[in-house]
Write a protein that holds these residues in place. Structure first.
Motif, PDB file in Angstrom:
ATOM      1  N   ARG A   8     -66.959 -23.360 -65.903  1.00  0.00           N
ATOM      2  CA  ARG A   8     -66.300 -22.049 -66.014  1.00  0.00           C
ATOM      3  C   ARG A   8     -65.438 -21.764 -64.782  1.00  0.00           C
ATOM      4  O   ARG A   8     -65.449 -20.656 -64.237  1.00  0.00           O
ATOM      5  CB  ARG A   8     -67.328 -20.944 -66.243  1.00  0.00           C
ATOM      6  N   LEU A   9     -64.708 -22.779 -64.375  1.00  0.00           N
ATOM      7  CA  LEU A   9     -63.793 -22.661 -63.233  1.00  0.00           C
ATOM      8  C   LEU A   9     -62.367 -22.807 -63.727  1.00  0.00           C
ATOM      9  O   LEU A   9     -62.090 -23.642 -64.589  1.00  0.00           O
ATOM     10  CB  LEU A   9     -64.062 -23.788 -62.219  1.00  0.00           C
ATOM     11  N   HIS A  10     -61.463 -22.005 -63.189  1.00  0.00           N
ATOM     12  CA  HIS A  10     -60.051 -22.255 -63.463  1.00  0.00           C
ATOM     13  C   HIS A  10     -59.396 -22.715 -62.167  1.00  0.00           C
ATOM     14  O   HIS A  10     -59.966 -22.595 -61.074  1.00  0.00           O
ATOM     15  CB  HIS A  10     -59.358 -21.016 -64.051  1.00  0.00           C
ATOM     16  N   MET A  11     -58.188 -23.234 -62.263  1.00  0.00           N
ATOM     17  CA  MET A  11     -57.555 -23.875 -61.126  1.00  0.00           C
ATOM     18  C   MET A  11     -57.288 -22.911 -59.967  1.00  0.00           C
ATOM     19  O   MET A  11     -57.292 -23.320 -58.802  1.00  0.00           O
ATOM     20  CB  MET A  11     -56.260 -24.561 -61.559  1.00  0.00           C
ATOM     21  N   ASP A  12     -57.075 -21.644 -60.262  1.00  0.00           N
ATOM     22  CA  ASP A  12     -56.888 -20.677 -59.179  1.00  0.00           C
ATOM     23  C   ASP A  12     -58.139 -20.613 -58.302  1.00  0.00           C
ATOM     24  O   ASP A  12     -58.052 -20.516 -57.070  1.00  0.00           O
ATOM     25  CB  ASP A  12     -56.582 -19.288 -59.744  1.00  0.00           C
ATOM     26  N   GLU A  13     -59.303 -20.669 -58.945  1.00  0.00           N
ATOM     27  CA  GLU A  13     -60.559 -20.643 -58.190  1.00  0.00           C
ATOM     28  C   GLU A  13     -60.745 -21.930 -57.407  1.00  0.00           C
ATOM     29  O   GLU A  13     -61.214 -21.922 -56.254  1.00  0.00           O
ATOM     30  CB  GLU A  13     -61.738 -20.423 -59.139  1.00  0.00           C
ATOM     31  N   VAL A  14     -60.378 -23.071 -58.016  1.00  0.00           N
ATOM     32  CA  VAL A  14     -60.496 -24.356 -57.324  1.00  0.00           C
ATOM     33  C   VAL A  14     -59.621 -24.372 -56.078  1.00  0.00           C
ATOM     34  O   VAL A  14     -60.060 -24.763 -54.981  1.00  0.00           O
ATOM     35  CB  VAL A  14     -60.121 -25.522 -58.261  1.00  0.00           C
ATOM     36  N   THR A  15     -58.365 -23.953 -56.229  1.00  0.00           N
ATOM     37  CA  THR A  15     -57.458 -23.958 -55.081  1.00  0.00           C
ATOM     38  C   THR A  15     -57.918 -22.969 -54.008  1.00  0.00           C
ATOM     39  O   THR A  15     -57.750 -23.224 -52.813  1.00  0.00           O
ATOM     40  CB  THR A  15     -56.022 -23.632 -55.516  1.00  0.00           C
ATOM     41  N   ARG A  68     -58.765 -23.957 -50.216  1.00  0.00           N
ATOM     42  CA  ARG A  68     -58.137 -23.289 -49.063  1.00  0.00           C
ATOM     43  C   ARG A  68     -59.178 -22.811 -48.059  1.00  0.00           C
ATOM     44  O   ARG A  68     -58.920 -22.765 -46.859  1.00  0.00           O
ATOM     45  CB  ARG A  68     -57.272 -22.116 -49.530  1.00  0.00           C
ATOM     46  N   GLU A  69     -60.364 -22.455 -48.552  1.00  0.00           N
ATOM     47  CA  GLU A  69     -61.432 -22.036 -47.647  1.00  0.00           C
ATOM     48  C   GLU A  69     -61.853 -23.176 -46.721  1.00  0.00           C
ATOM     49  O   GLU A  69     -62.471 -22.939 -45.683  1.00  0.00           O
ATOM     50  CB  GLU A  69     -62.640 -21.538 -48.452  1.00  0.00           C
ATOM     51  N   GLN A  70     -61.528 -24.420 -47.116  1.00  0.00           N
ATOM     52  CA  GLN A  70     -61.814 -25.583 -46.278  1.00  0.00           C
ATOM     53  C   GLN A  70     -60.536 -26.117 -45.628  1.00  0.00           C
ATOM     54  O   GLN A  70     -60.490 -27.274 -45.210  1.00  0.00           O
ATOM     55  CB  GLN A  70     -62.484 -26.676 -47.118  1.00  0.00           C
ATOM     56  N   SER A  71     -59.526 -25.258 -45.565  1.00  0.00           N
ATOM     57  CA  SER A  71     -58.229 -25.610 -44.948  1.00  0.00           C
ATOM     58  C   SER A  71     -57.556 -26.778 -45.663  1.00  0.00           C
ATOM     59  O   SER A  71     -56.855 -27.582 -45.049  1.00  0.00           O
ATOM     60  CB  SER A  71     -58.424 -25.942 -43.454  1.00  0.00           C
ATOM     61  N   LEU A 111     -67.733 -25.700 -53.153  1.00  0.00           N
ATOM     62  CA  LEU A 111     -67.020 -26.919 -53.514  1.00  0.00           C
ATOM     63  C   LEU A 111     -67.121 -27.902 -52.349  1.00  0.00           C
ATOM     64  O   LEU A 111     -66.710 -27.601 -51.226  1.00  0.00           O
ATOM     65  CB  LEU A 111     -65.550 -26.602 -53.808  1.00  0.00           C
ATOM     66  N   THR A 112     -67.693 -29.070 -52.637  1.00  0.00           N
ATOM     67  CA  THR A 112     -67.793 -30.124 -51.626  1.00  0.00           C
ATOM     68  C   THR A 112     -66.664 -31.115 -51.856  1.00  0.00           C
ATOM     69  O   THR A 112     -66.471 -31.581 -52.978  1.00  0.00           O
ATOM     70  CB  THR A 112     -69.144 -30.850 -51.725  1.00  0.00           C
ATOM     71  N   VAL A 113     -65.931 -31.429 -50.792  1.00  0.00           N
ATOM     72  CA  VAL A 113     -64.711 -32.224 -50.930  1.00  0.00           C
ATOM     73  C   VAL A 113     -64.789 -33.489 -50.087  1.00  0.00           C
ATOM     74  O   VAL A 113     -65.193 -33.458 -48.922  1.00  0.00           O
ATOM     75  CB  VAL A 113     -63.477 -31.404 -50.503  1.00  0.00           C
TER      76      VAL A 113
END
Length: 233
Positions: free
Chosen positions: A113-120, A124-127, A145-147
């Protein structure tokens, strides 16, 4: 029936120390890892404590018993999730890969239940401002989100030093948990139990049951932690 000021102060004081003690018993996970289950637990604790403090219709002892029983249930569920991977999935869900090898997995985004605005936003919170930097992204059970960045995008000097940085062979993945092989993860990586057992054998580990945790690393090597192992002195 209304509470007088003195009675409200007494009830609030007892409720404060009761919830403080019970939260201490539950442990740090309630604070540090806010999964869906712990989110519900936190809200309920606060609601019961508020009832005890301010509602004259709620007998103090009844509210305290309710608070203690909720604590017992929370500890019991936590014990179940510690002992059973199926229980962990039932109560806390499971992490979900939303970007794999730089490719956005639309189906998994819908399931989460994620859309791309939330993903981006989470990136951004992780720079991270460009999706091109992302090799893998996992939506965790606590909503974070772990990247894993692409090799040349990580905070190292390989690009500046012109050192070759091949793409990782594997995404670091759990293969053994508490002595049990995670067959699903092996299958997703096109690996076999024989491969895993040979890797363990090279580390002088001859039984999977002795392994508390094993994870395949980016280069195909295996990280292992043995049950009841002592840290180096």
């Amino acid at each position: 029936m209304e509470l007088n000021l003195f009675e409200m102060l007494i009830r609030t004081t007892f409720a404060f120390f009761a919830i403080l003690l019970l939260a201490r018993i539950i442990g740090k996970k309630q604070i540090s890892q806010l999964t869906f289950f712990h989110y519900v637990t936190g809200i309920t604790f606060g609601s019961i404590a508020a009832e005890i403090s301010a509602q004259a219709e709620t007998p103090f002892l009844d509210g305290l018993v309710s608070l203690i029983w909720w604590t017992v249930l929370t500890i019991f569920v936590t014990y179940l999730t510690f002992k059973s991977s199926k229980a962990r999935v039932l109560f806390d869900d499971r992490p979900m890969i939303v970007i794999q090898s730089g490719v956005i997995l639309n189906d998994n985004l819908e399931k989460a239940r994620l859309h791309m605005d939330e993903v981006t936003m989470l990136l951004r919170e992780q720079s991270i401002f460009s999706l091109d930097e992302v090799h893998h992204a996992i939506f965790e059970t606590n909503g974070e989100l772990t990247v894993l960045k692409k090799p040349l995008m990580r905070e190292v000097t390989k690009e500046d030093l012109k050192i070759a940085s091949p793409a990782p062979q594997y995404m670091p993945t759990e293969l053994v948990s508490d002595g049990k092989i995670i067959v699903k993860n092996l299958n997703e990586l096109n690996l076999t139990e024989d491969w895993l057992l040979k890797k363990l054998s090279k580390k002088n580990i001859h039984s999977v049951e002795d392994v508390y945790y094993a994870q395949i690393l980016e280069n195909g090597s295996l990280y292992t932690s043995i049950k009841n192992a002592s840290p180096p002195s």
